[in-house]
Scaffold this active site. Sequence first.
Site, short mmCIF file in Angstrom:
data_model
loop_
_atom_site.label_atom_id
_atom_site.label_comp_id
_atom_site.label_asym_id
_atom_site.label_seq_id
_atom_site.Cartn_x
_atom_site.Cartn_y
_atom_site.Cartn_z
CB CYS A 197 4.05 6.42 -2.87
SG CYS A 197 5.84 6.27 -2.59
CB SER A 214 -0.90 -0.02 1.25
OG SER A 214 -1.60 1.19 1.38
#
Lengths: 150, 150
Positions: free
Chosen positions: B87, B82
Amino acid sequence: MDPENDTARMLAVAVEEALTGLAEGGIPIGAALFGPDGELLGRGHNRRVQDGDPSMHAETAAFRDAGRLRGYRRTVMVTTLSPCWYCSGLVRQFGIGRVVIGEARTFSGGHDWLAEHGVRITLLDDPECVRMMSGFIAAQPELWFEDIGE
Amino acid sequence: MDPENDTARMLAVAVEEALTGLAEGGIPIGAALFGPDGELLGRGHNRRVQDGDPSMHAETAAFRDAGRLRGYRRTVMVTTLSPCWYCSGLVRQFGIGRVVIGEARTFSGGHDWLAEHGVRITLLDDPECVRMMSGFIAAQPELWFEDIGE
């Protein structure tokens, strides 16, 4: 000097980075990371054009330049322009405690979101930063929109 | 093949990147960016240890590897884990249309936030990804917490 009262000196480093980027034919956004006693930890500027590297925004370049650190709570990220979502995500993930922003007139990123999540935001509305960025956007709009994914 | 039905092939590239990083003594997180027709645009893995570079998470490395692109709406970011806020911010800023995630058991980042903002999220809950990451965290917790700023 306590970085609390030292925004002009810190912003000057970020502006110097932005002007270096502009002189290189790049996007004029600069940033610097300072430590708890106002010491410079890292500095950098957007490198999309220079390195063909879309991942190097000013803030990520300054963060990279500081190298591996353990704990960012007492650090200050200073940037000439409101951080985009990418750079705002960096600040939130690594728990950078404070962000000093040159201006948010030409582009407004995630600084309100950061404030909601406990990051101290200082927005300077600096005329030199506004002039530098608005001049660049007017001169090279395609490059600017590429850099923010629009 | 249409990337819609091609998650196993795409995830395999990200896993290969993660295993390369592990073999280098690094943090085993890998990612890859695919185009609208399932073509590989870029791939990479976390490079904190290898390059002393805290800015190179798996997703940012894959994004960098793809070079300068104009428009990410029809691209797919595939990652073994995840995506953290950093990001996730990358995905949101550049308008990457879809994120395929190996697992979110060992770490849950910003993928719900991305979904709220219109990014298509596919969470695979892949046992190999879980095993790889949980093994690494157990073996080197300090390095892991450094990488996510905790």
